[in-house]
Design a protein around this motif. Structure first.
Motif, PDB file in Angstrom:
ATOM      1  N   ALA A 129       0.832  -1.202   0.000  1.00 26.69           N
ATOM      2  CA  ALA A 129       0.000   0.000   0.000  1.00 26.69           C
ATOM      3  C   ALA A 129       0.867   1.253   0.000  1.00 26.69           C
ATOM      4  O   ALA A 129       0.604   2.218  -0.733  1.00 26.69           O
ATOM      5  CB  ALA A 129      -0.927  -0.004   1.211  1.00 26.69           C
ATOM      6  N   GLN A 130       1.918   1.237   0.812  1.00 24.31           N
ATOM      7  CA  GLN A 130       2.806   2.401   0.876  1.00 24.31           C
ATOM      8  C   GLN A 130       3.505   2.642  -0.454  1.00 24.31           C
ATOM      9  O   GLN A 130       3.620   3.778  -0.921  1.00 24.31           O
ATOM     10  CB  GLN A 130       3.850   2.195   1.987  1.00 24.31           C
ATOM     11  CG  GLN A 130       3.282   2.280   3.392  1.00 24.31           C
ATOM     12  CD  GLN A 130       4.334   2.011   4.458  1.00 24.31           C
ATOM     13  OE1 GLN A 130       5.499   1.766   4.151  1.00 24.31           O
ATOM     14  NE2 GLN A 130       3.920   2.052   5.705  1.00 24.31           N
ATOM     15  N   ASP A 131       3.979   1.563  -1.088  1.00 23.17           N
ATOM     16  CA  ASP A 131       4.682   1.733  -2.360  1.00 23.17           C
ATOM     17  C   ASP A 131       3.713   2.118  -3.471  1.00 23.17           C
ATOM     18  O   ASP A 131       4.086   2.862  -4.392  1.00 23.17           O
ATOM     19  CB  ASP A 131       5.419   0.445  -2.733  1.00 23.17           C
ATOM     20  CG  ASP A 131       6.560   0.708  -3.694  1.00 23.17           C
ATOM     21  OD1 ASP A 131       7.418   1.545  -3.384  1.00 23.17           O
ATOM     22  OD2 ASP A 131       6.589   0.088  -4.780  1.00 23.17           O
ATOM     23  N   SER A 132       2.474   1.650  -3.392  1.00 19.88           N
ATOM     24  CA  SER A 132       1.463   2.056  -4.376  1.00 19.88           C
ATOM     25  C   SER A 132       1.231   3.562  -4.309  1.00 19.88           C
ATOM     26  O   SER A 132       1.146   4.244  -5.340  1.00 19.88           O
ATOM     27  CB  SER A 132       0.146   1.316  -4.130  1.00 19.88           C
ATOM     28  OG  SER A 132       0.294  -0.073  -4.328  1.00 19.88           O
ATOM     29  N   GLU A 133       1.139   4.082  -3.098  1.00 20.83           N
ATOM     30  CA  GLU A 133       0.966   5.526  -2.909  1.00 20.83           C
ATOM     31  C   GLU A 133       2.181   6.276  -3.456  1.00 20.83           C
ATOM     32  O   GLU A 133       2.043   7.328  -4.098  1.00 20.83           O
ATOM     33  CB  GLU A 133       0.778   5.845  -1.428  1.00 20.83           C
ATOM     34  CG  GLU A 133      -0.506   5.311  -0.817  1.00 20.83           C
ATOM     35  CD  GLU A 133      -1.715   6.149  -1.199  1.00 20.83           C
ATOM     36  OE1 GLU A 133      -1.549   7.172  -1.882  1.00 20.83           O
ATOM     37  OE2 GLU A 133      -2.840   5.768  -0.810  1.00 20.83           O
ATOM     38  N   ARG A 134       3.350   5.724  -3.212  1.00 20.98           N
ATOM     39  CA  ARG A 134       4.574   6.375  -3.680  1.00 20.98           C
ATOM     40  C   ARG A 134       4.623   6.406  -5.200  1.00 20.98           C
ATOM     41  O   ARG A 134       4.972   7.430  -5.811  1.00 20.98           O
ATOM     42  CB  ARG A 134       5.785   5.622  -3.119  1.00 20.98           C
ATOM     43  CG  ARG A 134       7.124   6.319  -3.355  1.00 20.98           C
ATOM     44  CD  ARG A 134       8.276   5.523  -2.763  1.00 20.98           C
ATOM     45  NE  ARG A 134       8.113   5.347  -1.330  1.00 20.98           N
ATOM     46  CZ  ARG A 134       7.906   4.173  -0.736  1.00 20.98           C
ATOM     47  NH1 ARG A 134       7.823   3.073  -1.463  1.00 20.98           N
ATOM     48  NH2 ARG A 134       7.788   4.101   0.566  1.00 20.98           N
ATOM     49  N   LEU A 135       4.265   5.288  -5.833  1.00 20.80           N
ATOM     50  CA  LEU A 135       4.266   5.237  -7.296  1.00 20.80           C
ATOM     51  C   LEU A 135       3.229   6.183  -7.889  1.00 20.80           C
ATOM     52  O   LEU A 135       3.478   6.823  -8.921  1.00 20.80           O
ATOM     53  CB  LEU A 135       3.994   3.805  -7.763  1.00 20.80           C
ATOM     54  CG  LEU A 135       5.119   2.791  -7.557  1.00 20.80           C
ATOM     55  CD1 LEU A 135       4.634   1.383  -7.876  1.00 20.80           C
ATOM     56  CD2 LEU A 135       6.326   3.143  -8.411  1.00 20.80           C
ATOM     57  N   ALA A 136       2.079   6.283  -7.252  1.00 22.58           N
ATOM     58  CA  ALA A 136       1.037   7.189  -7.731  1.00 22.58           C
ATOM     59  C   ALA A 136       1.525   8.634  -7.691  1.00 22.58           C
ATOM     60  O   ALA A 136       1.340   9.404  -8.645  1.00 22.58           O
ATOM     61  CB  ALA A 136      -0.224   7.035  -6.892  1.00 22.58           C
ATOM     62  N   GLU A 137       2.182   9.010  -6.593  1.00 27.64           N
ATOM     63  CA  GLU A 137       2.685  10.382  -6.466  1.00 27.64           C
ATOM     64  C   GLU A 137       3.817  10.641  -7.454  1.00 27.64           C
ATOM     65  O   GLU A 137       3.911  11.729  -8.042  1.00 27.64           O
ATOM     66  CB  GLU A 137       3.159  10.623  -5.030  1.00 27.64           C
ATOM     67  CG  GLU A 137       3.629  12.039  -4.759  1.00 27.64           C
ATOM     68  CD  GLU A 137       2.575  13.094  -5.080  1.00 27.64           C
ATOM     69  OE1 GLU A 137       2.968  14.218  -5.458  1.00 27.64           O
ATOM     70  OE2 GLU A 137       1.364  12.794  -4.956  1.00 27.64           O
TER      71      GLU A 137
END
Length: 446
Positions: free
Chosen positions: A318-326
């Motif tokens: 979840a954290q890396d998904s948010e990072r990739l989205a940003e």
């Protein structure tokens, strides 16, 4: 105080934290007194504001800070006492039921998994290799010439000739007026004046280009054009239109000669053609080496994913998904796209994030087990390699060594290369030659 660790799933755990309410009140009061020393309020000198007013203004904020500090400290102590490797951040929720005079919180979290890596000596990996031949150098020179093309009116004598008979042919730049209609009615986007394109580059539909070929300036032609079913303009997709085009301007392409002036335009100060070819070869070899390395690294990473067994913490995905989205949002914004109101749901990046997290855990295990950490010498060598393609290599060194985050990126890159070298040294490797064009058309990224 913390309860025993509860196991909720393969990686999910829970700890209940509690402490006396009096401890919170005591700490809040202590911090309020400190705040009061500098607090300001109308009608009072700084530091003379009554404590009740300070509490009314800052009490909620300070109480939240105290609770966060105490819960965070208690959770960290409990995790350390139980030798827990916590993945991501815990989800902490206040318990409604607690012993009298106590505050209690449930901390739910995930732990890092055990990573089991199979027998690397049994792994089969296909790697690639490629060479730079004289043909590739010639192709690159042709591309560089086309990038420096300039156009002249076809049929008019000039310094470089007249371009031949003034009839539109492939390679010529034509400027046309056109109007299209369907069932006798013009449609949006079907009309233009002074529209320029180069014949043979495929910018226009084949029927449009075919109708333009052979025209002279001032001539017109009417022809039918069938739009493909998947044409981007939905209003005309799958329909047949009648177009009339008029050739307004015809220019032929003059490519620069491969001479000393051409070499100088590529940065070869003395115009030496042999040196120009050598420079191009070196640059191509560097590009090929980078692409080969990327392809082979991808093959190694794919093999590691297949041979390793582990559960991946959902928190980290979840954290890396948010990072990739940003990162995607920022990248698109830097390209000049307006993404202010564009949604970037993290779920879109979950699959890529899961792979990244999985690989990160596998690599971490391999590095720790086999002492594959990046050495200072390797990091410096990698930066120096990057610096070769810049005019001032010293500035590149300064750029990386002046920022710990940038240096960390290089260390991570070297670490990955150490893993790749280690795995290839153990596994069954089959190397195959790959065509230059195929390699340069690939964009493998791990």
């Amino acid at each position: 105080m913390a309860t025993a660790v509860e196991t909720l799933g393969k990686l999910e755990r829970r700890i209940t934290i509690s402490f006396p309410l009096t401890d919170v009140r005591t700490e809040v009061e202590k911090r309020l007194k400190v705040q009061a020393r500098t607090a300001k309020a109308p009608g009072f000198r700084p530091g003379k504001v009554p404590l009740k007013m300070v509490a009314a203004q800052y009490g909620y904020q300070i109480e939240s800070e105290v609770l966060n500090d105490k819960v965070g400290r208690a959770f960290n102590d409990a995790a350390n006492e139980n030798n827990l490797r916590v993945a991501g951040f815990p989800n902490i929720v206040a318990k409604e039921e607690a012993a009298e005079g106590q505050l209690a919180f449930d901390a739910t979290f995930e732990v890092y998994p055990e990573v089991a890596i199979g027998d690397l000596t049994a792994v089969e990996i296909d790697t690639v290799q490629a060479d730079v031949s004289e043909a590739e150098i010639d192709k690159t020179i042709d591309i560089l010439r086309k990038q420096r093309v300039h156009f002249h009116t076809k049929g008019e004598a000039g310094e470089h000739g007249d371009g031949g008979e003034p009839i539109a042919a492939n390679g010529d730049r034509v400027t046309v007026d056109f109007v299209g209609s369907i069932d006798g009615v013009e449609f949006p986007g079907g009309k233009a004046e002074g529209y320029a394109f180069v014949l043979g580059e495929g910018r226009m539909l084949p029927e449009f280009e075919a109708a333009t070929l052979g025209l002279k300036v001032g001539e017109s032609k009417t022809f039918p054009l069938s739009f493909p079913e998947d044409y981007h303009g939905k209003d005309v997709a799958g329909k047949t239109a009648s177009f009339t085009i008029t050739l307004q301007k015809l220019e032929w392409a003059h490519l620069p000669e491969v001479d000393a002036e051409f070499a100088k335009s590529l940065g070869v100060a003395d115009g030496d053609l042999a040196k120009m070819r050598e420079d191009i070869k070196v640059n191509l070899q560097r590009e090929v080496a980078g692409r080969v390395k990327a392809r082979n690294k991808e093959a190694v990473m794919d093999a590691l994913i297949k041979v390793a067994e582990l559960d991946v913490p959902k928190t980290l995905i979840a954290q890396d998904s948010e990072r990739l989205a940003e990162m995607t949002r920022q990248d698109m914004a830097q390209r000049g796209m307006n993404v202010k109101d564009v949604p970037f749901p993290a779920e879109m990046f979950a699959e890529k994030a899961e792979r990244r997290v999985r690989l990160g855990l596998i690599l971490s295990q391999l590095v720790g087990d086999n002492n594959l950490q990046a050495t200072p010498e390797q990091v410096k060598a990698q930066i120096e390699d990057f610096a070769q393609s810049y005019e001032d290599p010293r500035e590149v060194l300064k750029y990386y060594y002046s920022d710990r985050r940038r240096l960390g990126e290089i260390e991570a890159l070297v670490l990955e290369e150490n893993v790749v070298t280690y795995v290839l040294g153990l596994s069954k490797v089959t190397a195959k030659a790959v065509a230059f064009d195929e390699l340069m058309g690939s964009n493998a990224q791990a």
